[in-house]
Design an enzyme around this catalytic site. Structure first.
Site, PDB file in Angstrom:
ATOM      1  N   GLY A  47       0.792  -1.220   0.000  1.00  0.00           N
ATOM      2  CA  GLY A  47       0.000   0.000   0.000  1.00  0.00           C
ATOM      3  C   GLY A  47       0.822   1.268   0.000  1.00  0.00           C
ATOM      4  N   GLN A  51      -7.197  -2.821  -3.904  1.00  0.00           N
ATOM      5  CA  GLN A  51      -7.929  -1.680  -3.368  1.00  0.00           C
ATOM      6  C   GLN A  51      -6.988  -0.530  -3.012  1.00  0.00           C
ATOM      7  OE1 GLN A  51      -7.441  -1.615   0.207  1.00  0.00           O
ATOM      8  NE2 GLN A  51      -9.013  -0.236   0.989  1.00  0.00           N
ATOM      9  N   ARG A  52      -5.695  -0.804  -2.816  1.00  0.00           N
ATOM     10  CA  ARG A  52      -4.760   0.236  -2.373  1.00  0.00           C
ATOM     11  C   ARG A  52      -3.371   0.117  -3.001  1.00  0.00           C
ATOM     12  NH1 ARG A  52      -5.457  -3.891   0.582  1.00  0.00           N
ATOM     13  NH2 ARG A  52      -3.771  -4.956   1.670  1.00  0.00           N
ATOM     14  N   LYS A  72       5.096  -9.709  -6.326  1.00  0.00           N
ATOM     15  CA  LYS A  72       4.943  -8.255  -6.306  1.00  0.00           C
ATOM     16  C   LYS A  72       6.175  -7.541  -6.858  1.00  0.00           C
ATOM     17  CE  LYS A  72       1.559  -7.845  -2.581  1.00  0.00           C
ATOM     18  NZ  LYS A  72       1.265  -7.298  -1.233  1.00  0.00           N
ATOM     19  N   CYS A 124      -3.674  -4.518   8.920  1.00  0.00           N
ATOM     20  CA  CYS A 124      -4.671  -3.973   8.001  1.00  0.00           C
ATOM     21  C   CYS A 124      -5.704  -5.029   7.622  1.00  0.00           C
ATOM     22  CB  CYS A 124      -3.984  -3.433   6.748  1.00  0.00           C
ATOM     23  SG  CYS A 124      -2.996  -1.948   7.027  1.00  0.00           S
ATOM     24  N   CYS A 128      -6.665   3.432  23.763  1.00  0.00           N
ATOM     25  CA  CYS A 128      -7.182   3.466  22.386  1.00  0.00           C
ATOM     26  C   CYS A 128      -7.697   2.061  22.097  1.00  0.00           C
ATOM     27  CB  CYS A 128      -6.108   3.920  21.397  1.00  0.00           C
ATOM     28  SG  CYS A 128      -4.721   2.772  21.245  1.00  0.00           S
TER      29      CYS A 128
END
Length: 361
Positions: free
Chosen positions: A48, A79-80, A93, A191, A327
């Site tokens: 990404g 998508q990214r 890749k 992710c 968080c």
């Protein structure tokens, strides 16, 4: 800033035409473009973040690009990871990224390494002017932080949030000054587990490519000693100072570097927090630094809400007293806790965040 790379030979007519808009820029110009052509940049990860970095560095005319990735293209990547296409699904890749780079400029030298960076092949980091860390796993990130002698342009994206910085052992600022130690396994979701906004990867990758160009040409001020914090949902971009606290451990071939003692942030477990909150006379304040959308889905009872960006820029109205910061899983709250402690506040990070709290209570 002093440019990292000496100018290469005069530009060819084709290179002048390609770089016409760069040649007009103060701080780049003809000499800066020759520096780019002479530069060697290693990009870790063709995902990404690595995808837009590779595209923009190729378009900028960086002469030699190295690509390190051990994965193959999956349909969910598209998508990214815009350097790959539908026809590349199942392809390594590094191969599809190399093809995309050469499609932009066939004169660029592309060196591919279909592997994951480990302590066994860490010498891959040697011989590059800049290293770009676009990886998505903590062991590799910390290996790069500890071992790279070149400046490291670093980026991180998760959901709608991102961070970008420049680390350099030579300048005494590394990833360990931001995050002294890697999180525990499963403490921070990937992710694949939490999701990521594809367009944000493009934004952050473009910023990272810009930082590379600045380092190579000497133009402007790099994000060295600063962290860019991006909150895509709120449309906020903030920079936070980052002070180096010394050097990381030395590589065997760099004995002059001093051993660094990490600065730790105090933590509290969910079980201990529950015990303290059960005491009606304990004045403890719980500070939730998640985004409003996250709080709407699962709120922490009685917590004061202040998104991370507002804590970092000092605009959050935070009550006096001792704080426990939380968080989702403990990563963002670690950053907030450190910032609060540097301002003199008594703050502790909730270990494992809301996920640990819900599992315990």
């Amino acid at each position: 800033m002093i440019p990292l790379v000496e100018p290469g030979p005069p530009l060819t007519a084709e290179q002048v035409e390609r770089a016409a808009r760069h040649l007009l820029l103060p701080g780049v110009g003809e000499v800066g473009q020759r520096r780019l052509r002479a530069a060697r940049v290693l990009v870790l990860g063709a995902g990404g973040l690595g995808a837009p970095v590779l595209q923009y560095l190729a378009a900028a005319g960086v002469g030699t690009l190295g690509i390190v990735d051990d994965d193959v293209v999956d349909a969910s990547n598209l998508q990214r990871q815009v350097v790959h296409g539908t026809a590349d699904v199942g392809r390594p890749k590094v191969d599809s990224a190399r093809a995309a780079v050469l499609a932009l400029d066939p004169t660029i030298v592309v060196e591919t390494f279909r592997t994951r960076l480990t302590s066994e092949n860490v010498s891959l980091l040697d011989g590059w002017d800049v290293v770009v860390d676009g990886t998505d796993n903590f062991p590799t990130r910390y290996l790069v932080a500890d071992e790279s002698t070149a400046p490291v342009v670093w980026g991180s994206v998760l959901r709608f949030d991102a961070q970008v910085s420049v680390f350099w052992r030579h300048a005494g600022v590394t990833l360990r000054d931001l995050f002294p130690e890697p999180p525990a396994p499963d403490e921070v979701p990937s992710c694949a587990e939490a999701g990521v906004l594809g367009a944000l990867c493009g934004q952050v990758g473009s910023v990272m490519a810009t930082e590379v160009v600045k380092l190579l040409t000497g133009a402007g001020d790099p994000l060295l000693g600063r962290v860019l914090v991006v909150d895509a949902l709120r449309g906020r971009w903030e920079t936070v100072p980052l002070v180096g606290r010394g050097r990381v451990r030395a590589r065997e071939d760099a004995p002059e570097a001093a051993t660094r003692v990490p600065t730790t942030v105090p933590t509290i477990t969910a079980r201990d927090l529950a015990a303290r909150l059960a005491d009606p006379f304990d004045p403890l304040v719980v500070l939730d630094v998640r985004e409003p959308a996250e709080v709407a889905v699962a709120a922490f009872p009685g917590a004061v809400h202040a998104p991370l960006a507002t804590v970092l820029d000092g605009t959050a109205p935070i009550p006096d007293g001792e704080l426990v910061v939380l968080c989702a899983v403990g990563g963002r709250s670690l950053v907030a806790t450190r910032a609060l402690r540097e301002r003199g506040r008594q703050a502790t990070n909730l270990e494992g965040g809301l996920r640990a709290w819900l599992a315990t209570t």
